[in-house]
Write an enzyme that holds these catalytic residues in place. Sequence first.
Site, PDB file in Angstrom:
ATOM      1  N   LEU A  47      -2.229  11.995   8.000  1.00 18.69           N
ATOM      2  CA  LEU A  47      -3.467  11.629   7.326  1.00 18.69           C
ATOM      3  C   LEU A  47      -3.628  12.284   5.962  1.00 18.69           C
ATOM      4  CD1 LEU A  47      -5.823  11.718  10.424  1.00 18.69           C
ATOM      5  CD2 LEU A  47      -5.094   9.699   9.170  1.00 18.69           C
TER       6      LEU A  47
ATOM      7  N   TYR B 246     -11.931  25.788   6.365  1.00 17.74           N
ATOM      8  CA  TYR B 246     -12.264  24.892   7.475  1.00 17.74           C
ATOM      9  C   TYR B 246     -13.774  24.695   7.582  1.00 17.74           C
ATOM     10  CZ  TYR B 246     -12.836  23.231  12.288  1.00 17.74           C
ATOM     11  OH  TYR B 246     -13.206  22.518  13.407  1.00 17.74           O
TER      12      TYR B 246
ATOM     13  N   GLY C  47      -4.406  11.488  19.705  1.00 16.48           N
ATOM     14  CA  GLY C  47      -3.350  11.688  20.680  1.00 16.48           C
ATOM     15  C   GLY C  47      -3.464  12.938  21.526  1.00 16.48           C
ATOM     16  N   SER C  48      -4.342  13.859  21.166  1.00 19.79           N
ATOM     17  CA  SER C  48      -4.463  15.108  21.928  1.00 19.79           C
ATOM     18  C   SER C  48      -5.857  15.683  21.756  1.00 19.79           C
ATOM     19  CB  SER C  48      -3.413  16.135  21.471  1.00 19.79           C
ATOM     20  OG  SER C  48      -3.633  16.501  20.113  1.00 19.79           O
TER      21      SER C  48
ATOM     22  N   THR D  81     -15.994  25.120   5.289  1.00 17.66           N
ATOM     23  CA  THR D  81     -16.424  24.343   4.116  1.00 17.66           C
ATOM     24  C   THR D  81     -16.229  22.856   4.364  1.00 17.66           C
ATOM     25  OG1 THR D  81     -15.902  26.133   2.570  1.00 17.66           O
ATOM     26  CG2 THR D  81     -15.974  23.909   1.671  1.00 17.66           C
TER      27      THR D  81
END
Length: 255
Positions: free
Chosen positions: A71, A162, A21-22, A164
Amino acid sequence: MQPAAIHPDLQDRSVLISGGGSGIGAALTEGFVAQGARVAFIDRAVEPSEALCERLSDGARHAPRFIKADLRDIAALRAAAAEAAELNGPVTVLVNNAARDDRHRIEDVTEEYWDDNQATNLRHHFFLVQAVVPGMKAAGEGSIVNFSSISYMLNQGGMPSYTTAKGGVVGLTKGLAGELGPFGIRVNAVAPGWVMTERQKELWVTEEALSEMLDRQCLPRPLEPADMVGPCLFLASSAARGVTAQVLVADGGTQ
């Protein structure tokens, strides 16, 4: 955004994009819609996602479909994948794009933060694959494109969980490619450089930081979300029918 190339085999394909969506995800959604694909995308943000669907629906062969889900919630993720298949037919192209590159210091990371960060940036890749693979096996083909990042290759500090996760995306890609290849399913990854999404501009882009990055790139211009569309479409299409277990680095030649 006009497509740089048309891939006829993507027309009418059922495509599922996470985080569509973005940012980069919105560009990917637009890119697949322009190919005439049946696109569903998962996102948490309702307003920008609905606005994107409205903008892209005019003149489209198939209007994109927005499915709201977090998610990190595996049950919701599975339900979203099932809804996408119900709307557009069995998913034969999956793009695992969703991620969040929040900065964090080593001393501030708790067990809860680490687990949530991995759930946001890595775990859902596997479980979305798990959800769509039966349909791909039944079809005898499929393409999965996972989004990694060059950040883990640059020894970049400031976000160890992040990086990792983004390194883990590559390991997951190669492991899945080996397991799913016999079923005609290809699994590849795209590793973007620093792409100038609105989020990046709002939070981290400064004149100094951008200048430093451009000095490291062979291409002396900022990367845009649209720059990630061509690599993704290529890997999703039959133009890459002999390509699997690979990482396509799209970073402007960062060195």
